[in-house]
Design a protein around this motif. Structure first.
Motif, PDB file in Angstrom:
ATOM      1  N   MET A  95       0.956  -1.007  -0.053  1.00 33.03           N
ATOM      2  CA  MET A  95       0.030  -0.184  -0.186  1.00 33.03           C
ATOM      3  C   MET A  95       0.965   1.091   0.110  1.00 33.03           C
ATOM      4  SD  MET A  95      -2.575   1.531   2.877  1.00 33.03           S
ATOM      5  CE  MET A  95      -4.100   0.399   2.476  1.00 33.03           C
TER       6      MET A  95
ATOM      7  N   VAL B  97       2.525   4.795   0.966  1.00 32.65           N
ATOM      8  CA  VAL B  97       2.452   5.412   2.133  1.00 32.65           C
ATOM      9  C   VAL B  97       2.782   6.971   1.753  1.00 32.65           C
ATOM     10  CG1 VAL B  97       3.985   5.859   4.282  1.00 32.65           C
ATOM     11  CG2 VAL B  97       3.404   3.553   3.303  1.00 32.65           C
TER      12      VAL B  97
ATOM     13  N   GLY C 205      11.642   3.006  -4.317  1.00 31.72           N
ATOM     14  CA  GLY C 205      10.249   3.179  -3.760  1.00 31.72           C
ATOM     15  C   GLY C 205       9.661   4.547  -3.559  1.00 31.72           C
TER      16      GLY C 205
ATOM     17  N   TRP D 144       5.404   7.110  -1.037  1.00 30.52           N
ATOM     18  CA  TRP D 144       6.305   5.920  -1.182  1.00 30.52           C
ATOM     19  C   TRP D 144       5.590   4.602  -1.474  1.00 30.52           C
ATOM     20  CZ3 TRP D 144      11.436   6.870  -0.780  1.00 30.52           C
ATOM     21  CH2 TRP D 144      11.867   8.088  -0.159  1.00 30.52           C
ATOM     22  N   LYS D 145       6.170   3.682  -2.064  1.00 30.11           N
ATOM     23  CA  LYS D 145       5.420   2.286  -2.718  1.00 30.11           C
ATOM     24  C   LYS D 145       5.171   1.639  -1.342  1.00 30.11           C
ATOM     25  CE  LYS D 145       7.244   2.401  -7.386  1.00 30.11           C
ATOM     26  NZ  LYS D 145       8.171   1.530  -8.183  1.00 30.11           N
ATOM     27  N   SER D 146       5.938   1.815  -0.324  1.00 26.17           N
ATOM     28  CA  SER D 146       5.712   0.940   0.837  1.00 26.17           C
ATOM     29  C   SER D 146       6.277   1.320   2.198  1.00 26.17           C
ATOM     30  CB  SER D 146       6.324  -0.521   0.620  1.00 26.17           C
ATOM     31  OG  SER D 146       7.659  -0.566   0.710  1.00 26.17           O
ATOM     32  N   GLN D 147       5.701   1.061   3.352  1.00 23.94           N
ATOM     33  CA  GLN D 147       6.462   1.532   4.458  1.00 23.94           C
ATOM     34  C   GLN D 147       7.816   0.854   4.549  1.00 23.94           C
ATOM     35  OE1 GLN D 147       4.991   3.459   7.010  1.00 23.94           O
ATOM     36  NE2 GLN D 147       7.308   3.458   7.857  1.00 23.94           N
TER      37      GLN D 147
ATOM     38  N   ASP E 276       9.857   0.849   2.018  1.00 21.48           N
ATOM     39  CA  ASP E 276      10.772   1.916   1.223  1.00 21.48           C
ATOM     40  C   ASP E 276      10.959   3.374   2.149  1.00 21.48           C
ATOM     41  OD1 ASP E 276      11.169   0.435  -0.915  1.00 21.48           O
ATOM     42  OD2 ASP E 276       8.976   0.908  -1.622  1.00 21.48           O
TER      43      ASP E 276
ATOM     44  N   ARG F 105      -3.369   7.821   4.325  1.00 19.61           N
ATOM     45  CA  ARG F 105      -3.858   6.723   3.402  1.00 19.61           C
ATOM     46  C   ARG F 105      -4.819   7.177   2.640  1.00 19.61           C
ATOM     47  NH1 ARG F 105      -8.412   4.927   5.239  1.00 19.61           N
ATOM     48  NH2 ARG F 105      -9.008   5.261   7.490  1.00 19.61           N
TER      49      ARG F 105
END
Length: 101
Positions: free
Chosen positions: A1, A3, A35, A57-60, A62, A93
């Motif tokens: 998800m 971020v 990311g 960001w692509k993910s936590q 990253d 989010r």
């Protein structure tokens, strides 16, 4: 998800230009990180001592990796001296389409 963050940094009057240079120096290297979707620095239109980063960001993972990057060290090692108050961070989010956000 994805971020998303909004981080607000308020410079002490005597360190405004120094902080600005350090923040600007973060933009290019951060945008090149794995990311990073986007990383944008803004200055408050009413108060030139207030800087705002809007970043995605692509993910936590990253984002966590970003916080350990060497290019952040010059900024993070002096943050208490440079800032008039602690960094204000909003973690965001995407809103749910059902309206339950």
């Amino acid at each position: 998800m994805i971020v998303s963050l909004i981080a607000t940094l308020t410079a002490r009057p005597e360190t405004r230009e120094e902080l600005f240079r350090l923040l600007v120096d973060q933009v290019g290297p951060t945008r090149a990180e794995n990311g990073c979707i986007d990383y944008n620095l803004h200055v408050d239109a009413m108060d030139p001592h207030v800087f705002v980063f809007y970043e995605n960001w692509k993910s936590q993972a990253d984002l966590d990796a970003h916080m350990e990057m060497q290019h952040l060290k010059p900024l993070l090692s002096q943050i208490d001296r440079l800032l008039a108050k602690p960094i204000d961070i909003w973690r965001l989010r995407p809103a749910e389409p059902t309206g339950n956000g």
